[in-house]
Design an enzyme around this catalytic site. Structure first.
Site, PDB file in Angstrom:
ATOM      1  N   ALA A 306       0.848  -1.188   0.000  1.00 42.67           N
ATOM      2  CA  ALA A 306       0.000   0.000   0.000  1.00 42.67           C
ATOM      3  C   ALA A 306       0.888   1.246   0.000  1.00 42.67           C
ATOM      4  CB  ALA A 306      -0.911   0.002   1.220  1.00 42.67           C
ATOM      5  N   LEU A 312       5.695  -0.140  11.131  1.00 41.09           N
ATOM      6  CA  LEU A 312       6.619  -0.860  12.009  1.00 41.09           C
ATOM      7  C   LEU A 312       5.947  -2.065  12.651  1.00 41.09           C
ATOM      8  CD1 LEU A 312       8.289   2.173  13.833  1.00 41.09           C
ATOM      9  CD2 LEU A 312       9.131   0.933  11.811  1.00 41.09           C
ATOM     10  N   ASP A 363     -13.091   2.051  10.452  1.00 43.28           N
ATOM     11  CA  ASP A 363     -13.606   0.742  10.823  1.00 43.28           C
ATOM     12  C   ASP A 363     -12.758  -0.342  10.162  1.00 43.28           C
ATOM     13  OD1 ASP A 363     -15.937  -0.895  11.975  1.00 43.28           O
ATOM     14  OD2 ASP A 363     -15.878  -1.582   9.900  1.00 43.28           O
TER      15      ASP A 363
END
Length: 569
Positions: A306, A312, A363
Site C-alpha cells: 500500500a 513498524l 472501521d
C-alpha cells in the site's frame, strides 16, 4: 441441527432488536449514557449466540460435530428454514459463523458455508414496505406529514417552521423543476439513532423518476425536538454513514431493503459499508469478502504494498481498483515498538470496535484464514509477508493463507497528501488533522502517535486515523508543559533533562516530529495552536472525567437550518 442453529440466531436477533428499539427511548429521555452502554452491549450479542449455537451442535452431534456430510445436509435444511424470513441474509451469515468456528476453514467451503447467498433474489416478499410515501406539490407539507408519522413521545418546538426551512433547502435542489409539479417524499419507516441525534432518512422522487436525498437530522433540546439540519447532497449522506463512525441503531426487521433504500441515496458506497453502518457488521464483513473475491475473479490486478510509509507493526497491502487495504501483524517489532505486543495490537483493534469512533477512526474488519491465489501477489510483497509475518502467513500449494488480518478502507496517507496537493488543499488537510484530534479527544481517545503517516484523507477530504497500536484513553495520559531548562546546555542535549513518566505527554513538542513542509508550518501553528498546548488537553480531559458527552454532529455546520440551534446540553 439446522433448527438448533436457527433458534440460536432467533435469540440473537430478538436481543439485537430489543436493544436497538431502546434507542428511541434513550433519545426521548436524553439518556446518552444508556445509549452508549447499549451500543457496546449490542456488539457482544453475536459472539455470545454463536457460542451457544456451537455448544448446542457439539452436544447434539457428539463425535460427528465435524462431519462434513452432516453439515452439507444441515445447510440445505437451514436454507429452506430461513427462505421465508425477512432477515434471511443475516441468517445465512450467522450459519457461517458457526461452521467456521467448528471447522477453522481455510478460505471458504461452499458446501458447508453460504459463500454467495443461496438466493439470487430476495426469497421472501416484504411483509410491508420499509418506507412511507407522501405525495403532493408542497414540500413543507410533505415534511410535516413525514415527521408527524414518526410519533415521538415529546413535542416539536415548532414543526411548521422547521418544515418551511427544510422546504427552502430542498427548493435549491428543485430549482430546475417546474414549480407546482407533484413530487413524492419517501422516508424509511424507522428513524436512525446515533449519538445524540435521530435521523429521518428519505428521498424526494421527482416526476421524471430522478431521486434526490432529503435526510433530516433531529435533536432533542430542553424545549423539545427540532430539525437541526437537512442533508440534500449524496456526499453529505455518505459522510453521515461513514466507515469512520460507530454503527447506527435502526429497527430493521428486513435489513436488505433498508440497505437497498440507502444505496439509492449513496450509490458510490459499497454494500458492505452500508450493512456495517446500519449495525450489521457481520453481514458487512460477508459482503466485503464477496466484493474482494469478485474483484480478484474479474481483474488481473496483483496485490502490492500500500502507498505510504511502511508500518513498524504491520505489513499493509492492497490491489489496484479495490479501495481496501489488508493489514497483517508482524512477528517481531523494532526496538522503538518493543513495548507493543501482538496481543496489545489486537486489543487496540477490539477497543476501537467497541468505542465511539468520533467519526475519526477507520472501521476495520478482522478476518481469519483468508486464502488468496499465490499468483496474484507481487514477489517482493510475498517475500516480505513470509519473512516478517511467517507466524501468520504461509504458502499452501497455489494459495497464500493468512491466519489473521484486518481489512479496512484505503485512504490517502496524510504525509503524502500534503506533498502532492496545492498549498491551499494541503493546508486544509492539516487543519482537518487538527479537527480529527479534537474530535477524538472529546470522545476520550488519545492517538498516541500523532505522526501524519498514521492518518489518511478520505475522498470527501476528511482526515481519519488508521494506526491503532498506540491508542490510549485520554484520561490515562498526563499532559505536561516542558520544564524550563536549568542551564543553557540542557537545551542542547539529545535526551530530556527532566524525568518523563510512561504516560507523560508534552504537546509543545509535537511540531518537532511532524515533518511538515516549511510552506505549511505557519498555517499549522495557527490552525492547531490549541493542540500544541498542554493546558488545552487538560481542559478536555477534565470535561471527559466529569462525564460530559459531547455531540460531534456528523454533518457540516452549513447544513444546519439555523446558525444558533437550540442548545441540547
Amino acid at each position: 441441527m439446522a433448527q438448533a442453529i436457527l433458534e440460536a440466531f432467533q435469540e440473537q436477533r430478538a436481543g439485537f432488536l430489543e436493544i436497538t428499539r431502546r434507542a428511541r427511548e434513550s433519545f426521548e429521555a436524553r439518556d446518552w449514557v444508556r445509549f452508549r452502554a447499549d451500543s457496546k452491549k449490542r456488539l457482544g450479542l453475536y459472539r455470545q449466540h454463536v457460542d451457544k449455537a456451537e455448544m448446542r451442535v457439539r452436544v447434539l452431534l457428539g463425535e460427528r460435530a465435524r462431519d462434513r456430510l452432516v453439515w452439507v445436509s444441515a445447510k440445505a435444511v437451514y436454507s429452506a428454514l430461513i427462505a421465508m424470513r425477512q432477515d434471511w441474509d443475516v441468517a445465512e451469515t450467522f450459519f457461517n459463523g458457526v461452521t467456521r468456528r467448528l471447522f477453522d476453514t481455510v478460505g471458504v467451503d461452499p458446501l458447508v458455508e453460504f459463500v454467495a447467498s443461496d438466493f439470487d433474489a430476495p426469497p421472501s416478499e416484504p411483509e410491508h414496505r420499509v418506507y412511507r410515501r407522501f405525495a403532493g406539490s408542497d414540500v413543507a407539507d410533505l415534511v410535516c406529514r413525514a415527521i408527524a408519522s414518526n410519533v415521538f413521545a415529546l413535542p416539536f418546538v415548532d414543526l411548521e417552521a422547521d418544515a418551511a426551512l427544510v422546504a427552502g433547502r430542498a427548493a435549491v435542489k428543485l430549482a430546475d423543476i417546474d414549480r407546482g409539479q407533484p413530487v413524492a417524499y419517501e422516508v424509511l419507516e424507522a428513524p436512525f439513532f446515533h449519538g445524540k441525534g435521530a435521523y429521518l432518512v428519505g428521498r424526494l422522487v421527482l416526476p421524471a423518476g430522478a431521486v434526490l436525498p432529503l435526510v433530516l437530522a433531529l435533536r432533542n433540546g430542553p424545549e423539545g425536538i427540532f430539525v437541526d439540519a437537512a442533508l440534500t447532497e449524496s456526499d453529505d449522506v455518505s459522510i453521515l454513514f461513514s466507515f469512520t463512525r460507530s454503527y447506527f441503531h435502526v429497527d430493521a426487521e428486513r435489513p436488505y431493503d433498508v440497505m437497498r433504500f440507502l444505496r439509492s441515496l449513496i450509490p458510490k458506497k459499497r454494500i458492505a459499508e452500508i450493512y456495517i453502518a446500519i449495525g450489521e457488521p457481520k453481514q458487512g464483513k460477508t459482503e466485503l469478502y464477496r466484493a474482494i473475491m469478485d474483484h480478484i475473479d474479474e481483474s488481473r490486478d496483483t496485490f502490492g504494498f500500500a502507498p505510504g510509509t511502511p508500518g513498524l507493526v504491520m505489513v499493509v497491502f492492497t490491489m489496484p481498483g479495490m479501495d481496501v487495504v489488508v493489514k497483517v501483524i508482524r512477528d517481531e517489532f523494532p526496538p522503538e515498538k518493543q513495548s507493543t505486543s501482538t496481543a496489545h495490537v489486537r486489543d487496540r483493534y477490539n477497543w476501537v470496535y467497541e468505542h465511539d469512533r468520533a467519526g475519526r477512526l477507520v472501521d476495520a474488519q478482522e478476518f481469519e484464514f483468508l486464502a488468496f491465489p499465490k499468483a496474484r501477489f507481487e514477489p517482493a510483497l510475498l517475500e516480505e509477508l513470509l519473512k516478517e509475518c511467517g507466524e501468520t502467513v504461509r504458502v499452501d500449494g497455489d494459495r497464500v493463507v493468512i491466519d489473521r488480518c484486518y481489512v479496512s478502507r484505503q485512504l490517502v496517507p496524510l504525509n503524502l497528501y500534503i506533498r502532492q496537493r496545492e498549498r491551499a488543499e494541503a493546508q486544509a488537510a492539516l487543519a482537518e488533522w487538527g479537527n480529527s484530534i479534537r474530535d477524538m479527544a472529546a470522545c476520550n481517545i488519545f492517538p498516541g502517535d500523532l505522526l501524519l503517516k498514521n492518518f489518511g484523507v478520505t475522498r470527501h477530504g476528511r482526515v481519519a486515523l488508521y494506526d491503532y497500536d498506540e491508542l490510549q484513553p485520554l484520561t490515562e495520559m498526563t499532559f505536561r508543559d516542558v520544564p524550563e531548562a536549568r542551564y543553557a546546555e540542557d537545551e542542547l542535549r539529545a535526551e530530556p533533562w527532566y524525568a518523563v513518566g510512561a504516560h507523560d505527554v508534552f504537546p509543545e513538542e509535537f511540531p518537532r516530529f511532524l515533518a511538515v513542509p516549511g510552506r505549511l508550518k505557519e498555517g499549522l501553528a495557527r490552525d492547531c495552536a490549541d493542540i500544541f498546548d498542554a493546558s488545552w488537553w487538560r481542559k478536555v480531559q477534565g470535561r471527559v472525567e466529569r462525564g460530559k458527552i459531547v455531540e460531534l454532529v456528523p454533518y457540516d455546520e452549513k447544513r444546519r437550518l439555523r446558525s444558533d440551534p437550540a442548545a441540547d446540553d
